[in-house]
Enzyme design. Structure first.
Site, mmCIF file in Angstrom:
data_model
loop_
_atom_site.group_PDB
_atom_site.id
_atom_site.type_symbol
_atom_site.label_atom_id
_atom_site.label_comp_id
_atom_site.label_asym_id
_atom_site.label_seq_id
_atom_site.Cartn_x
_atom_site.Cartn_y
_atom_site.Cartn_z
ATOM 1 N N HIS A 1 1.317 -1.962 8.887
ATOM 2 C CA HIS A 1 0.937 -0.548 8.992
ATOM 3 C C HIS A 1 1.920 0.314 9.773
ATOM 4 C CE1 HIS A 1 -1.402 3.120 9.121
ATOM 5 N NE2 HIS A 1 -1.429 3.091 10.449
ATOM 6 N N GLU B 1 0.797 -1.227 0.000
ATOM 7 C CA GLU B 1 0.000 0.000 0.000
ATOM 8 C C GLU B 1 0.836 1.285 0.000
ATOM 9 O OE1 GLU B 1 -2.226 1.611 2.978
ATOM 10 O OE2 GLU B 1 -0.649 1.616 4.466
ATOM 11 N N ASN B 2 2.144 1.160 0.247
ATOM 12 C CA ASN B 2 3.017 2.338 0.235
ATOM 13 C C ASN B 2 4.047 2.290 -0.887
ATOM 14 O OD1 ASN B 2 2.827 1.765 3.641
ATOM 15 N ND2 ASN B 2 2.069 3.672 2.780
ATOM 16 N N HIS C 1 -4.138 -4.780 9.090
ATOM 17 C CA HIS C 1 -3.487 -3.485 8.903
ATOM 18 C C HIS C 1 -4.008 -2.529 9.976
ATOM 19 C CE1 HIS C 1 -1.010 -1.069 6.189
ATOM 20 N NE2 HIS C 1 -1.847 -0.067 6.386
ATOM 21 N N HIS D 1 -4.054 3.405 2.850
ATOM 22 C CA HIS D 1 -3.648 4.337 1.786
ATOM 23 C C HIS D 1 -3.999 3.821 0.390
ATOM 24 C CE1 HIS D 1 -1.751 6.978 4.574
ATOM 25 N NE2 HIS D 1 -0.808 6.133 4.931
ATOM 26 N N HIS E 1 5.154 0.005 10.308
ATOM 27 C CA HIS E 1 6.486 0.031 9.678
ATOM 28 C C HIS E 1 7.616 -0.340 10.624
ATOM 29 C CE1 HIS E 1 5.350 2.771 6.008
ATOM 30 N NE2 HIS E 1 4.358 1.948 6.363
#
Length: 262
Positions: free
Chosen positions: A178, A39-40, A153, A68, A180
């Protein structure tokens, strides 16, 4: 079944280190199936089509998303035309297609992958109840998959732990994404579900959650209206977990983390 689950891929450095490290770990641990949270992956937020294709070509079998998902509006135009992308199951978005849970077959073994967004402290999307959403999937399965991997997440460790116990023995693994930051709690719950609060990220190693340090501090500490900067060059960090799942019972027999820094 050996499964490699990769934490949030962040920007260009994240994509690069995934490309470089996935073949190594697949061979080293005899991995059969690779899942990654993407998602990133596109400039730090969202996933465009080109980067989806890039990650699949780099050896990832299934990509999950998170809060995101809509940062790159392109997602709305291509999500119904790809086969290896799982959007959050419980997000409330009438315009978003795709699926939040899907079954993939590997050597005759059916692996279900589900993406769930937590309800605590994530305010940029609206979601249905995470517990009821996953329970509906499990209860509605006409023929249960042999293995079920859940990407949870979420922001709050307590919510993730509670969710893991709520579905202990019903799914093969609940793997947090989520934040990180990889947590040091990879273990198997009493009824056989593999668990970790957060797998971590793949991205820039010498910053803050994959971002250049000063761009984050100017905003979070000094209150300036700046944008986070995701470097294109620098040392990479690779975070993942390896799962060993019993094909007959669907229970996790081993889970261990990978945390590699260049």
């Amino acid at each position: 079944m050996k499964i490699l689950f990769i934490g949030d891929i962040v920007g260009k450095i994240g994509r690069r280190i995934v490309k470089e490290r996935v073949p190594y770990y697949v061979e080293k641990y005899g991995v059969d199936f690779v899942i990654a949270n993407g998602e990133n992956a596109t400039h730090g937020k969202g996933l465009n089509y080109n980067h989806y294709v890039e990650l699949i070509n780099d050896g990832i079998d299934v990509i999950t998303l998170g809060n995101h998902y809509r940062s790159k509006k392109e997602i709305y135009s291509y999500i119904d035309h790809v086969d290896h992308l799982i959007r959050p199951l419980n997000v409330i978005d009438s315009e978003l297609g795709g699926v939040g849970s899907e079954v993939f077959s590997v050597d005759g073994i059916n692996i279900r992958v589900t993406s769930i967004i937590g309800s605590s402290f994530i305010n940029d999307v609206t979601v249905n109840n995470p517990y009821l959403s996953l329970k509906e999937v499990i209860d509605s399965e006409e023929e249960k998959a042999d293995i079920h991997i859940v990407d949870f997440h979420g922001e709050a460790t307590g919510e993730k732990i509670g969710f893991g116990f709520a579905f202990d023995g019903q799914v093969s693994a609940v793997l947090g994404t989520h934040t990180h930051v990889q947590t040091r709690d990879a273990h198997i719950l009493p009824e056989g579900t593999g668990f970790i609060c957060d797998v971590g990220m793949c991205g820039y190693a010498d910053g803050i959650l994959g971002c250049e340090t000063s761009s984050v501090n100017l905003k979070t500490i000094f209150g300036q209206n700046t944008h986070f900067v995701y470097p294109d060059e620098g040392r990479g960090l690779f975070s993942a977990v390896v799962l060993d799942i019993d094909n007959k019972t669907g229970k996790c027999t081993d889970i261990f983390p990978i945390l590699y820094t260049e």
